[in-house]
Design a protein around this motif. Structure first.
Motif, mmCIF file in Angstrom:
data_model
loop_
_atom_site.group_PDB
_atom_site.id
_atom_site.type_symbol
_atom_site.label_atom_id
_atom_site.label_comp_id
_atom_site.label_asym_id
_atom_site.label_seq_id
_atom_site.Cartn_x
_atom_site.Cartn_y
_atom_site.Cartn_z
ATOM 1 N N ALA A 65 0.853 -1.187 0.000
ATOM 2 C CA ALA A 65 0.000 0.000 0.000
ATOM 3 C C ALA A 65 0.888 1.235 0.000
ATOM 4 O O ALA A 65 1.745 1.388 0.868
ATOM 5 N N PHE A 66 0.669 2.068 -0.988
ATOM 6 C CA PHE A 66 1.413 3.316 -1.110
ATOM 7 C C PHE A 66 0.593 4.448 -0.506
ATOM 8 O O PHE A 66 -0.624 4.514 -0.709
ATOM 9 N N ARG A 67 1.254 5.356 0.220
ATOM 10 C CA ARG A 67 0.582 6.510 0.815
ATOM 11 C C ARG A 67 0.183 7.504 -0.273
ATOM 12 O O ARG A 67 0.978 7.810 -1.150
ATOM 13 N N ALA A 68 -1.046 7.985 -0.169
ATOM 14 C CA ALA A 68 -1.531 9.024 -1.079
ATOM 15 C C ALA A 68 -1.723 10.310 -0.280
ATOM 16 O O ALA A 68 -2.084 10.266 0.902
ATOM 17 N N ALA A 69 -1.500 11.439 -0.921
ATOM 18 C CA ALA A 69 -1.597 12.732 -0.251
ATOM 19 C C ALA A 69 -3.036 13.134 0.057
ATOM 20 O O ALA A 69 -3.288 13.875 0.996
ATOM 21 N N ASN A 114 -1.091 -7.433 -5.307
ATOM 22 C CA ASN A 114 -2.182 -6.557 -4.872
ATOM 23 C C ASN A 114 -1.568 -5.215 -4.454
ATOM 24 O O ASN A 114 -0.888 -5.131 -3.452
ATOM 25 N N ILE A 115 -1.811 -4.187 -5.248
ATOM 26 C CA ILE A 115 -1.227 -2.869 -5.029
ATOM 27 C C ILE A 115 -2.351 -1.896 -4.656
ATOM 28 O O ILE A 115 -3.401 -1.874 -5.309
ATOM 29 N N GLU A 116 -2.115 -1.107 -3.639
ATOM 30 C CA GLU A 116 -3.127 -0.184 -3.123
ATOM 31 C C GLU A 116 -2.563 1.218 -3.010
ATOM 32 O O GLU A 116 -1.373 1.396 -2.733
ATOM 33 N N ALA A 117 -3.422 2.205 -3.202
ATOM 34 C CA ALA A 117 -3.122 3.588 -2.806
ATOM 35 C C ALA A 117 -4.082 3.913 -1.679
ATOM 36 O O ALA A 117 -5.284 3.628 -1.786
ATOM 37 N N VAL A 118 -3.561 4.482 -0.582
ATOM 38 C CA VAL A 118 -4.402 4.751 0.584
ATOM 39 C C VAL A 118 -4.149 6.161 1.119
ATOM 40 O O VAL A 118 -2.996 6.619 1.161
ATOM 41 N N PHE A 119 -5.249 6.805 1.482
ATOM 42 C CA PHE A 119 -5.194 8.099 2.162
ATOM 43 C C PHE A 119 -5.882 7.923 3.503
ATOM 44 O O PHE A 119 -6.976 7.373 3.585
ATOM 45 N N HIS A 120 -5.225 8.366 4.573
ATOM 46 C CA HIS A 120 -5.783 8.295 5.916
ATOM 47 C C HIS A 120 -6.290 9.679 6.286
ATOM 48 O O HIS A 120 -5.576 10.481 6.878
ATOM 49 N N GLY A 121 -7.540 9.968 5.884
ATOM 50 C CA GLY A 121 -8.095 11.300 6.079
ATOM 51 C C GLY A 121 -8.463 11.611 7.504
ATOM 52 O O GLY A 121 -8.431 10.870 8.396
#
Length: 121
Positions: A65-69, A114-121
């Motif tokens: 999982a890659f961090r998204a802005a 399994n590749i993910e982009a995730v934002f922790h709002g």
């Protein structure tokens, strides 16, 4: 860049025992346990995950999982991945079952990971 990493295990119970022992001297422990998925790390930061799924082939997929802005970046990741030939696993959406503010998109890369982009709002 990396938010969390997950691997699939042939024997989840044995892997839990193994990682409980080898991560403890590094200051990491079991933070979350959902029976089929276990998160290790420090309090409120499960960055390493173990999972087990039926009928997983010997070459098990990796989850990164890659961090998204922000939410827009999650959507841009998803659009770019689709354009590059990825298989869509989960469209961008909130994942309240993970935690409030979790927003992610999941795709399978060209090698089956399994590749993910995730934002922790």
């Amino acid at each position: 860049m990396i938010d969390h990493l997950g691997i699939n295990c042939a024997d989840l119970a044995a892997s839990k025992t193994f990682y409980d022992q080898v991560l403890a001297p590094l200051g990491y422990g079991r933070v979350l346990d959902y029976d089929v998925a276990v998160g290790y790390g420090t309090e409120n930061d499960p960055a390493f995950w173990l999972s087990s799924y039926a009928n997983m082939p010997p070459q098990r997929e990796v989850h990164v999982a890659f961090r998204a802005a922000d939410v827009a970046a999650v959507h841009a990741f998803h659009d770019a991945a689709v354009a590059a030939g990825a298989e869509v696993l989960h469209e961008p959406r909130p994942w309240p079952e993970y935690h409030p503010g979790y927003y992610g998109a999941f795709v399978r890369d060209l090698d089956g990971n399994n590749i993910e982009a995730v934002f922790h709002g």
